[in-house]
Design a protein around this motif. Structure first.
Motif, PDB file in Angstrom:
ATOM      1  N   LEU A 172      -3.758   5.579 -18.191  1.00 39.19           N
ATOM      2  CA  LEU A 172      -4.147   4.800 -19.361  1.00 39.19           C
ATOM      3  C   LEU A 172      -3.572   5.505 -20.587  1.00 39.19           C
ATOM      4  CD1 LEU A 172      -5.820   2.263 -20.060  1.00 39.19           C
ATOM      5  CD2 LEU A 172      -7.737   3.811 -20.548  1.00 39.19           C
ATOM      6  N   ASP A 209       3.120   2.348 -16.346  1.00 37.64           N
ATOM      7  CA  ASP A 209       1.889   2.816 -16.973  1.00 37.64           C
ATOM      8  C   ASP A 209       1.590   2.048 -18.257  1.00 37.64           C
ATOM      9  OD1 ASP A 209       1.114   4.780 -15.116  1.00 37.64           O
ATOM     10  OD2 ASP A 209       2.636   6.131 -15.898  1.00 37.64           O
ATOM     11  N   THR A 213      -1.709  -0.172 -18.966  1.00 35.14           N
ATOM     12  CA  THR A 213      -2.508   0.067 -20.171  1.00 35.14           C
ATOM     13  C   THR A 213      -2.714  -1.216 -20.966  1.00 35.14           C
ATOM     14  OG1 THR A 213      -1.708   2.352 -20.315  1.00 35.14           O
ATOM     15  CG2 THR A 213      -2.633   1.373 -22.325  1.00 35.14           C
ATOM     16  N   TYR A 216      -5.048  -3.521 -19.200  1.00 35.40           N
ATOM     17  CA  TYR A 216      -6.400  -2.977 -19.268  1.00 35.40           C
ATOM     18  C   TYR A 216      -7.057  -3.362 -20.587  1.00 35.40           C
ATOM     19  CZ  TYR A 216     -10.103   0.537 -19.705  1.00 35.40           C
ATOM     20  OH  TYR A 216     -11.309   1.167 -19.898  1.00 35.40           O
TER      21      TYR A 216
END
Length: 220
Positions: A172, A209, A213, A216
């Protein structure tokens, strides 16, 4: 056997090739220039300082010492690289699949040193003050020593076993490392410009990633 690997390429696209490889282990160090018939773009020469003139008489990767070295690695070996996704894609284009254990120092750094803007090796060299030895002068084929120094730096915070696990866990991220929001917190941009984040998700080349992120934060 613990082995550090560093690769240089002719460009940024999937069609680009390896133009240099460096290997560092307890027993060996070698660097090798490679010519697979793909010209190095000026933007990459400006980064790694390897020119088309440097590689014009060199062997192809499949004829190289580097290739033979990789073929002899096995599941008992531990390979340390910086950005495994990049290395996997690169080697897969040559039909090479590493059967070793893998530590990705870029991924591990993202996990434990999260509040920085960039994670490329040379940035981390100076941001984290990895190499202060005046005898280690920067040369493009000696980045593998920076990689080893980063690995040793990370070992101060996490064990080798933890690094093996973190190398394949989603991260994250906190900040953007490029574009108009470079250095800004991603969570802030979710509120101020969600359309920009939605557009980024349409890009095939988006860092895994960063994709994780953005999804998310957009999901709340």
């Amino acid at each position: 056997m613990l082995v550090f690997l560093d690769f240089k390429t002719t460009g940024y696209e999937k069609e680009d090739k390896i133009c240099a490889m460096s290997v560092l282990s307890a027993d060996d160090y070698f660097s090798e220039l490679i010519n697979d018939g793909k010209k190095i773009i000026p933007e990459l020469s400006a980064v790694h300082h390897i020119s088309n003139e440097n590689i014009k008489d060199k062997s192809s990767f499949l004829e190289s010492k580097s290739y033979q070295f990789l073929k002899e690695l096995n599941e008992d070996d531990l390979i340390v690289v910086h950005d495994y996704d990049f290395v996997f894609t690169l080697l897969d284009s040559y039909g090479v699949q590493l059967k070793t254990k893998i530590i990705d120092t870029k991924k591990v750094t993202k996990h434990i040193v999260s509040d920085i803007e960039r994670f490329d090796l040379q940035f981390l060299r100076y941001e984290l003050q990895l190499i202060e030895d005046k005898e280690v002068v920067y040369k493009p084929l000696e980045d593998v020593y920076v990689l080893k120094s980063l690995f040793q730096y990370l070992l101060q915070s996490v064990s080798e076993e933890e690094m093996l696990n973190l190398s394949f866990e989603n991260v994250l991220l906190q900040k953007f490392s490029f574009g108009k929001y470079n250095g800004r917190y991603i969570e802030e941009i979710v509120h101020n410009d969600p359309q920009y984040l939605q557009w980024l998700l349409t890009l095939d080349t988006l860092d895994t990633d960063l994709r994780y992120t953005i999804e998310y934060y957009l999901q709340g």
